[in-house]
Structure formats: structure tokens, C-alpha cells
Design an enzyme around this catalytic site. Structure first.
Site, PDB file in Angstrom:
ATOM      1  N   ARG A   8     -60.086  66.834 -41.544  1.00  0.00           N
ATOM      2  CA  ARG A   8     -61.051  65.728 -41.510  1.00  0.00           C
ATOM      3  C   ARG A   8     -60.337  64.521 -40.902  1.00  0.00           C
ATOM      4  O   ARG A   8     -59.139  64.324 -41.133  1.00  0.00           O
ATOM      5  CB  ARG A   8     -61.647  65.434 -42.887  1.00  0.00           C
ATOM      6  N   HIS A  10     -66.618  57.574 -24.055  1.00  0.00           N
ATOM      7  CA  HIS A  10     -66.991  58.679 -24.958  1.00  0.00           C
ATOM      8  C   HIS A  10     -68.443  58.524 -25.409  1.00  0.00           C
ATOM      9  O   HIS A  10     -68.755  58.502 -26.600  1.00  0.00           O
ATOM     10  CB  HIS A  10     -66.034  58.751 -26.168  1.00  0.00           C
ATOM     11  N   ASP A  70     -60.069  65.171 -32.620  1.00  0.00           N
ATOM     12  CA  ASP A  70     -61.133  64.427 -31.913  1.00  0.00           C
ATOM     13  C   ASP A  70     -62.190  65.354 -31.335  1.00  0.00           C
ATOM     14  O   ASP A  70     -63.246  64.903 -30.924  1.00  0.00           O
ATOM     15  CB  ASP A  70     -60.533  63.516 -30.830  1.00  0.00           C
ATOM     16  N   LYS A  98     -60.729  50.802 -24.893  1.00  0.00           N
ATOM     17  CA  LYS A  98     -61.709  51.487 -25.742  1.00  0.00           C
ATOM     18  C   LYS A  98     -63.130  51.110 -25.348  1.00  0.00           C
ATOM     19  O   LYS A  98     -63.370  50.107 -24.677  1.00  0.00           O
ATOM     20  CB  LYS A  98     -61.488  51.111 -27.227  1.00  0.00           C
ATOM     21  N   SER A 129     -52.732  62.556 -23.861  1.00  0.00           N
ATOM     22  CA  SER A 129     -52.361  63.847 -24.444  1.00  0.00           C
ATOM     23  C   SER A 129     -50.844  63.988 -24.478  1.00  0.00           C
ATOM     24  O   SER A 129     -50.279  64.545 -25.413  1.00  0.00           O
ATOM     25  CB  SER A 129     -52.962  64.999 -23.630  1.00  0.00           C
ATOM     26  N   TYR A 149     -62.484  53.793 -21.412  1.00  0.00           N
ATOM     27  CA  TYR A 149     -62.933  54.992 -22.117  1.00  0.00           C
ATOM     28  C   TYR A 149     -64.266  54.650 -22.788  1.00  0.00           C
ATOM     29  O   TYR A 149     -64.363  53.624 -23.474  1.00  0.00           O
ATOM     30  CB  TYR A 149     -61.952  55.388 -23.234  1.00  0.00           C
ATOM     31  N   ASN A 172     -56.747  58.761 -33.184  1.00  0.00           N
ATOM     32  CA  ASN A 172     -56.228  58.008 -32.023  1.00  0.00           C
ATOM     33  C   ASN A 172     -54.723  57.827 -32.162  1.00  0.00           C
ATOM     34  O   ASN A 172     -54.224  56.716 -32.318  1.00  0.00           O
ATOM     35  CB  ASN A 172     -56.933  56.656 -31.879  1.00  0.00           C
ATOM     36  N   GLU A 179     -62.700  58.933 -19.120  1.00  0.00           N
ATOM     37  CA  GLU A 179     -62.538  60.315 -19.594  1.00  0.00           C
ATOM     38  C   GLU A 179     -63.221  61.353 -18.706  1.00  0.00           C
ATOM     39  O   GLU A 179     -62.945  62.540 -18.850  1.00  0.00           O
ATOM     40  CB  GLU A 179     -63.036  60.465 -21.046  1.00  0.00           C
ATOM     41  N   VAL A 210     -53.967  67.715 -33.722  1.00  0.00           N
ATOM     42  CA  VAL A 210     -54.197  66.748 -32.632  1.00  0.00           C
ATOM     43  C   VAL A 210     -55.621  66.912 -32.099  1.00  0.00           C
ATOM     44  O   VAL A 210     -56.247  65.961 -31.651  1.00  0.00           O
ATOM     45  CB  VAL A 210     -53.153  66.953 -31.502  1.00  0.00           C
ATOM     46  N   ALA A 211     -56.143  68.113 -32.195  1.00  0.00           N
ATOM     47  CA  ALA A 211     -57.498  68.396 -31.682  1.00  0.00           C
ATOM     48  C   ALA A 211     -58.602  67.867 -32.604  1.00  0.00           C
ATOM     49  O   ALA A 211     -59.771  68.203 -32.417  1.00  0.00           O
ATOM     50  CB  ALA A 211     -57.664  69.894 -31.473  1.00  0.00           C
ATOM     51  N   ARG A 253     -53.667  48.497 -27.574  1.00  0.00           N
ATOM     52  CA  ARG A 253     -53.415  48.679 -26.145  1.00  0.00           C
ATOM     53  C   ARG A 253     -54.196  47.624 -25.348  1.00  0.00           C
ATOM     54  O   ARG A 253     -55.072  46.959 -25.890  1.00  0.00           O
ATOM     55  CB  ARG A 253     -53.865  50.090 -25.714  1.00  0.00           C
ATOM     56  N   LEU A 266     -57.967  73.227 -26.804  1.00  0.00           N
ATOM     57  CA  LEU A 266     -59.159  72.572 -26.269  1.00  0.00           C
ATOM     58  C   LEU A 266     -59.985  73.605 -25.528  1.00  0.00           C
ATOM     59  O   LEU A 266     -59.468  74.368 -24.718  1.00  0.00           O
ATOM     60  CB  LEU A 266     -58.766  71.439 -25.312  1.00  0.00           C
TER      61      LEU A 266
HETATM   62  N1  LIG Z   1     -55.705  62.924 -31.792  1.00  0.00           N
HETATM   63  C1  LIG Z   1     -55.400  62.252 -30.699  1.00  0.00           C
HETATM   64  O1  LIG Z   1     -55.036  61.083 -30.735  1.00  0.00           O
HETATM   65  C2  LIG Z   1     -55.470  62.952 -29.370  1.00  0.00           C
HETATM   66  C3  LIG Z   1     -54.884  62.387 -28.230  1.00  0.00           C
HETATM   67  C4  LIG Z   1     -54.921  63.097 -27.025  1.00  0.00           C
HETATM   68  C5  LIG Z   1     -55.560  64.345 -26.963  1.00  0.00           C
HETATM   69  N2  LIG Z   1     -56.156  64.849 -28.097  1.00  0.00           N
HETATM   70  C6  LIG Z   1     -56.818  66.169 -28.120  1.00  0.00           C
HETATM   71  O2  LIG Z   1     -55.864  67.210 -28.100  1.00  0.00           O
HETATM   72  C7  LIG Z   1     -56.523  68.411 -27.694  1.00  0.00           C
HETATM   73  C8  LIG Z   1     -55.683  69.134 -26.651  1.00  0.00           C
HETATM   74  O3  LIG Z   1     -55.681  68.374 -25.454  1.00  0.00           O
HETATM   75  P1  LIG Z   1     -54.908  68.860 -24.138  1.00  0.00           P
HETATM   76  O4  LIG Z   1     -54.913  67.703 -23.200  1.00  0.00           O
HETATM   77  O5  LIG Z   1     -53.614  69.483 -24.487  1.00  0.00           O
HETATM   78  O6  LIG Z   1     -55.893  69.997 -23.609  1.00  0.00           O
HETATM   79  P2  LIG Z   1     -55.549  71.124 -22.527  1.00  0.00           P
HETATM   80  O7  LIG Z   1     -56.843  71.547 -21.946  1.00  0.00           O
HETATM   81  O8  LIG Z   1     -54.456  70.669 -21.615  1.00  0.00           O
HETATM   82  O9  LIG Z   1     -54.939  72.319 -23.397  1.00  0.00           O
HETATM   83  C9  LIG Z   1     -55.678  73.049 -24.340  1.00  0.00           C
HETATM   84  C10 LIG Z   1     -55.115  74.453 -24.406  1.00  0.00           C
HETATM   85  O10 LIG Z   1     -55.753  75.127 -25.501  1.00  0.00           O
HETATM   86  C11 LIG Z   1     -55.810  76.503 -25.118  1.00  0.00           C
HETATM   87  N3  LIG Z   1     -56.697  77.233 -25.996  1.00  0.00           N
HETATM   88  C12 LIG Z   1     -58.058  77.300 -26.008  1.00  0.00           C
HETATM   89  N4  LIG Z   1     -58.477  78.130 -26.985  1.00  0.00           N
HETATM   90  C13 LIG Z   1     -57.362  78.602 -27.607  1.00  0.00           C
HETATM   91  C14 LIG Z   1     -57.118  79.502 -28.674  1.00  0.00           C
HETATM   92  N5  LIG Z   1     -58.122  80.109 -29.293  1.00  0.00           N
HETATM   93  N6  LIG Z   1     -55.846  79.748 -29.054  1.00  0.00           N
HETATM   94  C15 LIG Z   1     -54.806  79.139 -28.420  1.00  0.00           C
HETATM   95  N7  LIG Z   1     -54.967  78.297 -27.379  1.00  0.00           N
HETATM   96  C16 LIG Z   1     -56.234  78.037 -26.982  1.00  0.00           C
HETATM   97  C17 LIG Z   1     -56.249  76.427 -23.662  1.00  0.00           C
HETATM   98  O11 LIG Z   1     -56.028  77.663 -22.993  1.00  0.00           O
HETATM   99  C18 LIG Z   1     -55.368  75.288 -23.128  1.00  0.00           C
HETATM  100  O12 LIG Z   1     -54.152  75.750 -22.586  1.00  0.00           O
HETATM  101  C19 LIG Z   1     -57.894  67.956 -27.196  1.00  0.00           C
HETATM  102  O13 LIG Z   1     -58.850  68.180 -28.213  1.00  0.00           O
HETATM  103  C20 LIG Z   1     -57.724  66.476 -26.965  1.00  0.00           C
HETATM  104  O14 LIG Z   1     -58.953  65.780 -27.048  1.00  0.00           O
HETATM  105  C21 LIG Z   1     -56.128  64.160 -29.269  1.00  0.00           C
END
Ligand SMILES: NC(=O)c1ccc[n+]([C@@H]2O[C@H](COP(=O)([O-])OP(=O)(O)OC[C@H]3O[C@@H](n4cnc5c(N)ncnc54)[C@H](O)[C@@H]3O)[C@@H](O)[C@H]2O)c1
Length: 356
Positions: A279, A96, A270, A75, A134, A94, A300, A118, A267-268, A15, A240
Site C-alpha cells: 500500500r 499523470h 505507483d 509535478k 527510475s 509531469y 515518489n 511522462e 518501487v512499482a 525538486r 512494469l
Molecule cells: N516509487 C517510485 O518513486 C518510482 C520511481 C520511478 C519508477 N517507478 C516505477 O518502477 C517501475 C519499474 O520502472 P522501470 O523504469 O524499471 O520499467 P522498465 O519498463 O524499464 O522495466 C520493467 C521490467 O519489468 C519486467 N517485467 C514485466 N513483467 C515481469 C514479471 N512478471 N516478472 C519479472 N519481470 C517482469 C519487464 O520485462 C521489464 O524489463 C514502474 O512501475 C515505475 O513506474 C517508481
């Protein structure tokens, strides 16, 4: 202001922090934009596109850092960039910080003004510079999951949309936030049966209102998760807990209840991941298998689609870039409380409580 754009040198990052359209806007506002040669190549923007928009091209990153008042990146700076950042220089990217002592110390030592994408935060608590990534990751989760459900890559051998006379695949989405809703939307678009769980009833009501009837909402509980993992083909982790580690919603012992070839996309990852067996993986080697269950846990995900991700990111960063360039960082932060939240390290001092 002299605004600098450098090529990202972190592994597998294609990017770029500013597109030619962004250059055009800055130049229109009487700023000078210095772009490192080939900075935008990985996102499909050629040097001539930047020149056409009014940028000055420089051959090396060192030259850009040496002259610029503000550096726009994607980054966090990596070790070989630390020494290039100057006192009083604004770095908007970003960061972090919480995940790297070395970076935090290097930015303190640089005496630069570090504004982190962020932590820029709207009055309603949303993080406008994280949302587009996201959105990308949520949509990608289904694209990747659908691929890894194919038999040659050890998936269950299911076509998510099914075909006439054959039922579609079943997708379970944990979390109905930005990632979860985009994932549910993509899966529904393919014709899959979707179950989406959250603990926030407001989110579930919204999903129920806007999604087609083959997207079913349910309250998230261990009981419901244990029930659904037995008959869903693709499971997306999209939860999240703001500021905290992701809750572990699927434990290792639960894998044995899944059919062999079930695909988990966390996806979570991170935030530590919402599956016990998660992992972090990379785009070079995105998956691994535990107890016949395929895990995809790339940290990512948006990095794999830089053409889309760069546009999605710069759509939301450019208005802030213009404010900082036009007003200077102090005035811009004073007038915009959302941007003010992005201030992390200023001239050697950590000014963001969570980081300090
Ligand atoms: N891997 C990647 O490349 C990448 C990219 C973007 C975002 N992410 C990650 O994805 C994750 C989600 O991001 P987001 O923007 O959707 O967050 P968000 O805050 O919009 O949504 C998270 C949701 O999870 C829900 N939640 C919390 N605990 C829960 C549970 N026990 N059961 C069910 N739902 C529950 C919350 O109520 C909320 O609606 C984050 O960890 C973010 O860092 C990863």
C-alpha cells in the site's frame, strides 16, 4: 518567449523544473526567464544563483503565471494552481492525467497547452523523461533496503555487504528494466549476492553480459520466486507492464515463507505494486510491517533526494524546453515526434488517446 519557473507546492516536493544552468541556456537564446523567489532552494539552488544566470526573480507564483508564455514545473499542478494557468499558456511538467479527473477537467477548462513529461516517447518506445527518475529510484531502493534491514528498525539485522569471514546479504530483484538494473548494480557494489529475474530474455542477456558474476540472472516464474523468497534478505519490486497494472508477483500467503525481518521495497507501487500486501506510503512514514516482513512502498522515492533528482530530470528536459522556446510548441512538436507524444491537452481538447 517568457519562460516561468515556480516553486513546487505539492507535499514534500523539493525538486525544481529548471536549474540556473537551464536559465543560462535560455537567456543565451534570447528568452526571458522568470523565477519565483526560493523556487530552487529545496534542490540547493539559491535566488542569487538564478540571478547570476540571468533570471528575473519574482516574489510570488501568481506573478510568474500571469506573465509567462510557458511554465516549467516538476509535478502536476495542484488545486490551488489550477486557476493561475492561462489560456494558450504552455505547461511542461509531469501530469499523470490518468490518475486525476479533477486535474484533467481543470486543464481542459484552462485552455492551456499541456505537454506531459511522462508521455514524451522515443522511436524505440522508451520514455526519456521518466528514465532518470527510475534510475534514481532503483539506486535508492538498495540504500533504503539496506537501512531497513537493520535490527532497530525491525529488519533482520543483516549488513548487506557482510564482513571478512561473514557472507554478504542476499538481494532478489524482480524486473531487469531501468529500476531493476540500477538496483542490482548498487547491491552488487555493496558486495551483496544478487539474483535478478525478468520475463524478457533480452534484458537478462544484457544483465548477464554487463554485471559481475555475483549477479545471477534467472527467468521470472512463480516457481522461481517462491523458491528465492525463502532465502533472500531484501526483495525489490521493479516490474512494469507498459500501460497496465503491475503483476502481483508476491501474494500475502508467500510472506510466511520469508524470514522475519525480510525487507520488501516495492518501487512499482505507483503502478499498483507487485506485492499483494503493498500500500502506498510517504517519506514521513515510509514503512509498515505485515507478518514480520518490513514493507517500504514510497510512491515518489526521487523526492527524497532533490539535489540529485533535479539535476537528473533537468538534464533530459532542458533540450525539449529549448526546442519549445525557440520554435514555439506547434513547430517543435511537428519537427520532433518524440515531443509530439507529450501533447496531452491542447486549448481545451484532449489530444492523447489514452487520456481521452
Ligand atoms: N516509487 C517510485 O518513486 C518510482 C520511481 C520511478 C519508477 N517507478 C516505477 O518502477 C517501475 C519499474 O520502472 P522501470 O523504469 O524499471 O520499467 P522498465 O519498463 O524499464 O522495466 C520493467 C521490467 O519489468 C519486467 N517485467 C514485466 N513483467 C515481469 C514479471 N512478471 N516478472 C519479472 N519481470 C517482469 C519487464 O520485462 C521489464 O524489463 C514502474 O512501475 C515505475 O513506474 C517508481
Amino acid at each position: 518567449m517568457k519562460v516561468g519557473v515556480v516553486k513546487e507546492i505539492k507535499n514534500n516536493e523539493s525538486r525544481v523544473g529548471l536549474t540556473p544552468a537551464g536559465v543560462f541556456e535560455l537567456v543565451k537564446n534570447n528568452h526571458t526567464v522568470l523565477v519565483e523567489s526560493k523556487a530552487g532552494e529545496g534542490s540547493g539552488f539559491l535566488d542569487e544563483d538564478y540571478l547570476g544566470a540571468g533570471a528575473v526573480l519574482l516574489p510570488k507564483a501568481e506573478d510568474v503565471y500571469a506573465i509567462s508564455d510557458m511554465i516549467i514545473k516538476v509535478k502536476e499542478p495542484i488545486a490551488q494552481e489550477y486557476g493561475l494557468i492561462k489560456e494558450d499558456q504552455i505547461v511542461f511538467t509531469y501530469f499523470h492525467f490518468a490518475s486525476s479527473d479533477a486535474l484533467t477537467q481543470a486543464m481542459i477548462d484552462s485552455k492551456a497547452v499541456c505537454i506531459a513529461y511522462e508521455t514524451v516517447q522515443d522511436a524505440d518506445g522508451t520514455l526519456p523523461l521518466l528514465t532518470p527518475m527510475s534510475e534514481v529510484a532503483g539506486r535508492m531502493a538498495i540504500q533504503q533496503g539496506a537501512k531497513y534491514l537493520e535490527k532497530p528498525i525491525k529488519g533482520k539485522g543483516i549488513l548487506l555487504g557482510g564482513v571478512p569471514g561473514v557472507p554478504p546479504g542476499k538481494v532478489l530483484v524482480l524486473g531487469a528494466g531501468v529500476v531493476g538494473i540500477q538496483a542490482a548494480k548498487m547491491a552488487a557494489g555493496l558486495g551483496a549476492h544478487v539474483t535478478i529475474l525478468d520475463i524478457n530474455m533480452k534484458r537478462l542477456r544484457y544483465v548477464n553480459d554487463v554485471m559481475p558474476s555475483h549477479v545471477v540472472t534467472e527467468f521470472s516464474s512463480e516457481y522461481n520466486i517462491r523458491r528465492h523468497i525463502k532465502n533472500h534478505d531484501l526483495i525489490i519490486g521493479a516490474v512494469l507492464v507498459t500501460g497496465g497494472k503491475a503483476p502481483r508477483l508476491i501474494t500475502k500467503d508467500m510472506l510466511k515463507d520469508m524470514h522475519p525481518g525480510t525487507v520488501l521495497v516495492d518501487v512499482a507501487v505507483d503502478q499498483g505494486g507487485c506485492f499483494e500486501t503493498t500500500r502506498p506510503t510517504t517519506h514521513e512514514d515510509p514503512t509498515y510491517i505485515i507478518d514480520d516482513v518490513v514493507h517500504y512502498c514510497v510512491t515518489n522515492m526521487p523526492g527524497a533526494v532533490p539535489y540529485t533528482s533535479t539535476l537528473a530530470l533537468t538534464n533530459v528536459t532542458l533540450p525539449y524546453v529549448l526546442k519549445i522556446a525557440n520554435l514555439g510548441w506547434e513547430k517543435a512538436c511537428e519537427l520532433n515526434p518524440d515531443l509530439n507524444k507529450g501533447l496531452s491537452i491542447v486549448k481545451g481538447k484532449v489530444v492523447y488517446e489514452a487520456i481521452s
